[in-house]
Write an enzyme that holds these catalytic residues in place. Structure first.
Site, PDB file in Angstrom:
ATOM      1  N   ARG A  69       0.837  -1.188   0.000  1.00 22.91           N
ATOM      2  CA  ARG A  69       0.000   0.000   0.000  1.00 22.91           C
ATOM      3  C   ARG A  69       0.878   1.246   0.000  1.00 22.91           C
ATOM      4  O   ARG A  69       1.920   1.287   0.636  1.00 22.91           O
ATOM      5  CB  ARG A  69      -0.897   0.024   1.242  1.00 22.91           C
ATOM      6  CG  ARG A  69      -2.121  -0.872   1.146  1.00 22.91           C
ATOM      7  CD  ARG A  69      -2.989  -0.779   2.381  1.00 22.91           C
ATOM      8  NE  ARG A  69      -2.291  -1.269   3.557  1.00 22.91           N
ATOM      9  CZ  ARG A  69      -1.712  -0.517   4.459  1.00 22.91           C
ATOM     10  NH1 ARG A  69      -1.759   0.804   4.382  1.00 22.91           N
ATOM     11  NH2 ARG A  69      -1.084  -1.055   5.489  1.00 22.91           N
ATOM     12  N   TYR A 198      -2.104  -3.409  -6.787  1.00 20.06           N
ATOM     13  CA  TYR A 198      -1.740  -4.222  -5.627  1.00 20.06           C
ATOM     14  C   TYR A 198      -2.762  -4.149  -4.487  1.00 20.06           C
ATOM     15  O   TYR A 198      -3.127  -3.055  -4.044  1.00 20.06           O
ATOM     16  CB  TYR A 198      -0.366  -3.812  -5.076  1.00 20.06           C
ATOM     17  CG  TYR A 198       0.045  -4.756  -3.973  1.00 20.06           C
ATOM     18  CD1 TYR A 198       0.680  -5.952  -4.281  1.00 20.06           C
ATOM     19  CD2 TYR A 198      -0.283  -4.508  -2.651  1.00 20.06           C
ATOM     20  CE1 TYR A 198       0.985  -6.870  -3.293  1.00 20.06           C
ATOM     21  CE2 TYR A 198       0.019  -5.414  -1.654  1.00 20.06           C
ATOM     22  CZ  TYR A 198       0.655  -6.596  -1.984  1.00 20.06           C
ATOM     23  OH  TYR A 198       0.949  -7.494  -1.003  1.00 20.06           O
ATOM     24  N   LYS A 207      -9.662  -2.320   2.247  1.00 19.21           N
ATOM     25  CA  LYS A 207      -9.319  -1.182   3.110  1.00 19.21           C
ATOM     26  C   LYS A 207     -10.147   0.048   2.767  1.00 19.21           C
ATOM     27  O   LYS A 207     -10.571   0.792   3.653  1.00 19.21           O
ATOM     28  CB  LYS A 207      -7.835  -0.849   2.980  1.00 19.21           C
ATOM     29  CG  LYS A 207      -6.912  -2.019   3.241  1.00 19.21           C
ATOM     30  CD  LYS A 207      -7.069  -2.563   4.624  1.00 19.21           C
ATOM     31  CE  LYS A 207      -6.063  -3.676   4.857  1.00 19.21           C
ATOM     32  NZ  LYS A 207      -6.110  -4.168   6.236  1.00 19.21           N
ATOM     33  N   HIS A 227      -9.859  -2.512  12.085  1.00 19.92           N
ATOM     34  CA  HIS A 227      -8.800  -3.366  11.510  1.00 19.92           C
ATOM     35  C   HIS A 227      -8.538  -4.511  12.497  1.00 19.92           C
ATOM     36  O   HIS A 227      -7.518  -4.536  13.178  1.00 19.92           O
ATOM     37  CB  HIS A 227      -7.538  -2.510  11.314  1.00 19.92           C
ATOM     38  CG  HIS A 227      -6.475  -3.159  10.471  1.00 19.92           C
ATOM     39  ND1 HIS A 227      -5.159  -2.767  10.522  1.00 19.92           N
ATOM     40  CD2 HIS A 227      -6.525  -4.154   9.548  1.00 19.92           C
ATOM     41  CE1 HIS A 227      -4.448  -3.495   9.671  1.00 19.92           C
ATOM     42  NE2 HIS A 227      -5.243  -4.338   9.069  1.00 19.92           N
ATOM     43  N   SER A 249      -0.742  -3.717  10.378  1.00 23.42           N
ATOM     44  CA  SER A 249      -0.486  -4.586   9.228  1.00 23.42           C
ATOM     45  C   SER A 249       0.738  -5.466   9.455  1.00 23.42           C
ATOM     46  O   SER A 249       1.766  -5.000   9.937  1.00 23.42           O
ATOM     47  CB  SER A 249      -0.267  -3.728   7.986  1.00 23.42           C
ATOM     48  OG  SER A 249      -1.412  -2.945   7.747  1.00 23.42           O
ATOM     49  N   CYS A 251       1.285  -7.801  11.608  1.00 23.28           N
ATOM     50  CA  CYS A 251       1.661  -8.012  13.007  1.00 23.28           C
ATOM     51  C   CYS A 251       0.944  -9.208  13.630  1.00 23.28           C
ATOM     52  O   CYS A 251       0.864  -9.321  14.846  1.00 23.28           O
ATOM     53  CB  CYS A 251       1.414  -6.755  13.821  1.00 23.28           C
ATOM     54  SG  CYS A 251       2.645  -5.481  13.521  1.00 23.28           S
ATOM     55  N   ASP A 278      -8.924  -9.811   9.280  1.00 27.14           N
ATOM     56  CA  ASP A 278      -8.406  -8.472   8.984  1.00 27.14           C
ATOM     57  C   ASP A 278      -9.369  -7.342   9.335  1.00 27.14           C
ATOM     58  O   ASP A 278      -8.930  -6.273   9.723  1.00 27.14           O
ATOM     59  CB  ASP A 278      -8.041  -8.396   7.493  1.00 27.14           C
ATOM     60  CG  ASP A 278      -7.119  -7.232   7.160  1.00 27.14           C
ATOM     61  OD1 ASP A 278      -6.132  -7.049   7.893  1.00 27.14           O
ATOM     62  OD2 ASP A 278      -7.383  -6.510   6.186  1.00 27.14           O
ATOM     63  N   ARG A 376       1.823 -12.251  -0.952  1.00 26.13           N
ATOM     64  CA  ARG A 376       0.586 -12.686  -0.290  1.00 26.13           C
ATOM     65  C   ARG A 376      -0.128 -13.801  -1.049  1.00 26.13           C
ATOM     66  O   ARG A 376       0.179 -14.076  -2.206  1.00 26.13           O
ATOM     67  CB  ARG A 376      -0.367 -11.495  -0.143  1.00 26.13           C
ATOM     68  CG  ARG A 376       0.251 -10.394   0.745  1.00 26.13           C
ATOM     69  CD  ARG A 376      -0.745  -9.552   1.437  1.00 26.13           C
ATOM     70  NE  ARG A 376      -0.102  -8.605   2.331  1.00 26.13           N
ATOM     71  CZ  ARG A 376      -0.557  -8.310   3.548  1.00 26.13           C
ATOM     72  NH1 ARG A 376      -1.640  -8.872   4.021  1.00 26.13           N
ATOM     73  NH2 ARG A 376       0.076  -7.433   4.306  1.00 26.13           N
TER      74      ARG A 376
HETATM   75  P1  GTP Z   1      -2.187  -7.706   7.476  1.00 26.53           P
HETATM   76  O1  GTP Z   1      -2.805  -8.701   6.547  1.00 26.53           O
HETATM   77  O2  GTP Z   1      -1.101  -6.897   6.827  1.00 26.53           O
HETATM   78  O3  GTP Z   1      -3.182  -6.795   8.137  1.00 26.53           O
HETATM   79  O4  GTP Z   1      -1.358  -8.508   8.585  1.00 26.53           O
HETATM   80  P2  GTP Z   1      -1.691  -9.531   9.778  1.00 26.53           P
HETATM   81  O5  GTP Z   1      -1.839  -8.754  11.035  1.00 26.53           O
HETATM   82  O6  GTP Z   1      -2.784 -10.453   9.405  1.00 26.53           O
HETATM   83  O7  GTP Z   1      -0.292 -10.311   9.885  1.00 26.53           O
HETATM   84  P3  GTP Z   1       0.075 -11.859   9.741  1.00 26.53           P
HETATM   85  O8  GTP Z   1      -0.707 -12.729  10.687  1.00 26.53           O
HETATM   86  O9  GTP Z   1       0.001 -12.215   8.322  1.00 26.53           O
HETATM   87  O10 GTP Z   1       1.599 -11.902  10.236  1.00 26.53           O
HETATM   88  C1  GTP Z   1       2.628 -11.209   9.596  1.00 26.53           C
HETATM   89  C2  GTP Z   1       3.977 -11.767   9.968  1.00 26.53           C
HETATM   90  O11 GTP Z   1       4.133 -11.866  11.390  1.00 26.53           O
HETATM   91  C3  GTP Z   1       4.202 -13.169   9.395  1.00 26.53           C
HETATM   92  O12 GTP Z   1       5.478 -13.215   8.814  1.00 26.53           O
HETATM   93  C4  GTP Z   1       4.113 -14.060  10.612  1.00 26.53           C
HETATM   94  O13 GTP Z   1       4.907 -15.204  10.461  1.00 26.53           O
HETATM   95  C5  GTP Z   1       4.570 -13.166  11.762  1.00 26.53           C
HETATM   96  N1  GTP Z   1       3.905 -13.526  13.043  1.00 26.53           N
HETATM   97  C6  GTP Z   1       2.589 -13.767  13.213  1.00 26.53           C
HETATM   98  N2  GTP Z   1       2.304 -14.107  14.501  1.00 26.53           N
HETATM   99  C7  GTP Z   1       3.484 -14.072  15.150  1.00 26.53           C
HETATM  100  C8  GTP Z   1       3.855 -14.332  16.522  1.00 26.53           C
HETATM  101  O14 GTP Z   1       3.034 -14.652  17.391  1.00 26.53           O
HETATM  102  N3  GTP Z   1       5.185 -14.210  16.833  1.00 26.53           N
HETATM  103  C9  GTP Z   1       6.113 -13.845  15.902  1.00 26.53           C
HETATM  104  N4  GTP Z   1       7.382 -13.739  16.292  1.00 26.53           N
HETATM  105  N5  GTP Z   1       5.791 -13.597  14.604  1.00 26.53           N
HETATM  106  C10 GTP Z   1       4.505 -13.704  14.234  1.00 26.53           C
HETATM  107  C1  SPV Z   2      -2.681  -4.499   5.409  1.00 29.85           C
HETATM  108  O1  SPV Z   2      -1.709  -3.895   4.931  1.00 29.85           O
HETATM  109  O2  SPV Z   2      -3.130  -4.237   6.550  1.00 29.85           O
HETATM  110  C2  SPV Z   2      -3.308  -5.587   4.637  1.00 29.85           C
HETATM  111  C3  SPV Z   2      -2.861  -5.831   3.264  1.00 29.85           C
HETATM  112  O3  SPV Z   2      -4.193  -6.244   5.162  1.00 29.85           O
HETATM  113  S1  SPV Z   2      -3.582  -4.772   2.102  1.00 29.85           S
HETATM  114  O4  SPV Z   2      -4.881  -5.326   1.716  1.00 29.85           O
HETATM  115  O5  SPV Z   2      -2.691  -4.701   0.920  1.00 29.85           O
HETATM  116  O6  SPV Z   2      -3.761  -3.453   2.648  1.00 29.85           O
HETATM  117 MN    MN Z   3      -4.702  -5.517   7.246  1.00 32.16          MN
END
Ligand code: GTP
Ligand code: SPV
Ligand code: MN
Length: 591
Positions: A69, A198, A207, A227, A249, A251, A278, A376
């Site tokens: 983004r 993207y 979003k 979010h 994002s 996290c 999400d 992704r």
């Molecule tokens: P968006 O889709 O961007 O909103 O992100 P999200 O909050 O859904 O993040 P996601 O669960 O995809 O995690 C992103 C990254 O954090 C990945 O590379 C995971 O492997 C890592 N991750 C997720 N949970 C944990 C955790 O509990 N500990 C650690 N160390 N890393 C984590």
């Molecule tokens: C984020 O960045 O929080 C996402 C991925 O969930 S996107 O849909 O590209 O914004």
């Molecule tokens: Mn997100």
């Protein structure tokens, strides 16, 4: 064509601006999908993946400058600048339509314009909103087909009710970052996004509609667009408690929403039910409690780091009918990413389209990655083994707790509970996190990200905090609010907490607190657990890690309070006085 006059008129206007050769109304059928894929295979927009190993899966590379983004090109276009607030980019609607219009003009010459009717939320639910997206990207159509309820039933409903809809105009134009704008016109219920193909820039239901326009509508109509993931935690008695959690994002929302209970806890009988990963839309029902739905129908999840240990549920889900974006393309037409399984292949084509081998470094001696850090997968939520059976419930699920969290190497303890709703809103408003690859910018830099909504709030965030306070007053009682941090590190830079499935140990404590089953230790920032109240069965980490994870350094928190005061000052008179009141109380407790 449709019987809906307003919709016809708008589609015609947009076509006059963009000049496509053809307009196609999408019905969402299987035949339509096959046809679109066939076309995209021909042009190379999509590559077909191994039909045996990854049935129904396709691969796509976005432009090299278009992999996350672009927040600096994202605007809220309201009549008054004040209504966008200090955390959003602002443009007047007049300037927005003019500037984006110049880029849209004739941009679809020789291309097809697809009309995508979609519903965020179950079709026909009082929670749901209808949008119509126009786009010149087949990749976007196929993604929207997974991410939303899309096609004929939605158009039928819109015609039957002659209802309103969010006008979502999207075009790739020339994919030039200097001619890219993601504009929101909340006062017109309109989104114009041009120059990007993207994710969140281009899948406008996500979003743009569900969060930016959604939050604006939520404020106006008395509900919340957040979010947040939503998950159900089924305890050994069979009771399912639902929590909603806001992390910035990349996290950990996707991972938490479908975690697999670790051995030690599984034996107790815990099960996890995934509602969303999400976005949460939440409102107060007749029982005075907060209820939430996931308006999406698929996941657009981070690939790197996903493997059968960290997230077995997602690995099962993405074996079929999945769109892979910007990952490594292997010789056998399967895919790989850093932190995936199995170990790195001997060779492949990287996310930029170049031949790749593990161990190669660039001119700065940094490793050359096979997949982009923000690569992704797009997958139907119904393919996630832990998916809830309440996805289509028009009322959603009752929310017992709200959790905020971020990625902080220092400062924030593993978990703490706010003293009450107002203090919880303060905890959310002062959230900060280290920057990830999900947005352009310097990685690792700590930035304020209130409620994980900094990039997604469609109006003045001062008013947004006020809305949170107001919602709290209307609920009987409001959910408890917690903060978690899975990412705290030791002096050597190692994670102190193993994360992923093990996070259930902390959720168990949170649920116990909601039920009033355990007491806690009062600290200046909130309540933290007694070490013995976290079930550590089967988890072998040094005892001292837990102590470190729960440490609250007054010195560091005083510094943090100074930094939050700086952040609050940016809002001037738009910040609710309650936030300053909470700030003063925190400073006093830290003395
Ligand atoms: P968006 O889709 O961007 O909103 O992100 P999200 O909050 O859904 O993040 P996601 O669960 O995809 O995690 C992103 C990254 O954090 C990945 O590379 C995971 O492997 C890592 N991750 C997720 N949970 C944990 C955790 O509990 N500990 C650690 N160390 N890393 C984590
Ligand atoms: C984020 O960045 O929080 C996402 C991925 O969930 S996107 O849909 O590209 O914004
Ligand atoms: Mn997100």
């Amino acid at each position: 064509m449709t019987k809906h006059r307003k919709l016809n008129k708008w589609v015609k206007e947009c076509a006059e601006l963009c000049q496509p050769v053809k307009i196609v109304w999408c019905d969402g059928s299987e035949e339509e999908k096959n046809q679109l894929e066939k076309e995209a295979f021909k042009t190379g927009e999509l590559l077909q993946l191994n039909r045996k190993k990854l049935p129904g899966c396709v691969f796509h590379r976005t432009a090299i400058n278009d992999v996350a983004r672009t927040e600096h090109l994202t605007y809220i276009c309201t009549k008054n600048k004040r209504d966008a607030g200090p955390t959003n980019n602002w443009m007047s609607p007049k300037e927005g339509y003019h500037r984006a219009g110049e880029i849209f003009k004739n941009s679809m010459r020789g291309r097809t314009m697809y009309v995508i009717p979609f519903s965020m939320g179950p079709v026909g639910s009082p929670f749901s909103k209808i949008g119509i997206q126009l786009t010149d990207s087949i990749y976007v159509v196929l993604n929207m087909r997974i991410m939303t309820r899309m096609g004929k039933p939605v158009l039928d409903l819109l015609e039957k009710t002659n209802g309103d809809f969010t006008r979502c105009l999207h075009g790739k134009a020339d994919l030039d970052v200097n001619r890219r704008l993601v504009l929101h016109f909340p006062e017109d219920n309109t989104i114009w996004s041009v120059g990007s193909g993207y994710g969140g820039n281009a899948l406008l239901g996500k979003k743009c509609l569900s969060l930016r326009i959604g939050s604006y509508l939520g404020k106006r109509e008395g509900w919340m667009a957040e979010h947040m993931l939503i998950m159900g935690i089924e305890d050994p008695s069979g009771y399912i408690g639902y929590i909603a959690a806001a992390f910035p994002s990349a996290c950990g929302k996707t991972n938490l929403a479908m975690l697999l209970p670790p051995e030690g806890l599984k034996r107790k009988g815990y099960r996890i039910w995934t509602v969303g990963d999400d976005i949460a839309w939440m409102r107060i029902d007749t029982d005075g409690k907060l209820w939430g739905i996931n308006p999406e129908y698929g996941l657009f999840g981070v690939a790197p780091g996903s493997n059968s240990k960290t997230n077995p549920n997602i690995m099962e889900a993405i074996k079929k009918n999945t769109i892979y974006t910007n990952v490594l393309f292997k010789k056998d037409k399967t895919v790989w990413w850093e932190g995936g399984d199995p170990a790195a292949p001997d060779e492949g084509i990287d996310w930029q389209g170049n031949p790749w081998k593990p161990g190669q470094v660039d001119e700065n001696r940094e490793p050359i990655l096979g997949s982009h850090p923000n690569s992704r997968f797009t997958v139907p939520i119904l393919q996630v083994p832990s998916v809830t059976n309440r996805l289509e419930h028009h009322h959603g699920v009752p929310i017992s707790a709200i959790i905020f969290g971020g990625s902080r190497a220092h400062l924030a303890p593993l978990v703490y509970e706010s003293f009450n709703w107002q203090h919880g809103v303060f905890v959310g408003a002062t959230m900060a996190s280290e920057r990830t690859a999900a947005q352009f910018g310097k990685l690792g830099e700590v930035r304020r990200d209130p409620m994980a909504m900094l990039p997604f709030c469609g109006y003045n965030m001062g008013d947004y905090f006020e809305h949170w306070l107001e919602m709290g007053k209307k609920m009987t009682p409001p959910p408890k609010i917690f903060n978690v941090n899975w990412f705290r590190k030791d002096e050597k830079g190692n994670f102190l907490w193993p994360g992923f499935g093990e996070n259930l140990r902390i959720l168990e404590w949170i649920i116990s607190r909601c039920k009033g089953d355990v007491d806690a230790i009062k600290t200046p920032i909130g309540y933290i657990p007694h070490e013995n109240d976290i079930d550590m069965t089967g988890l072998r980490i040094p005892r001292e890690n837990i102590t470190k994870l729960l440490t609250i350094s007054k010195k560091d928190w005083k510094q943090e309070a100074e930094s939050t005061a700086e952040f609050f000052k940016r809002f001037g008179g738009d910040l609710p006085q309650e936030m300053w009141k909470e700030h003063r109380a925190l400073v006093k407790r830290l003395k």
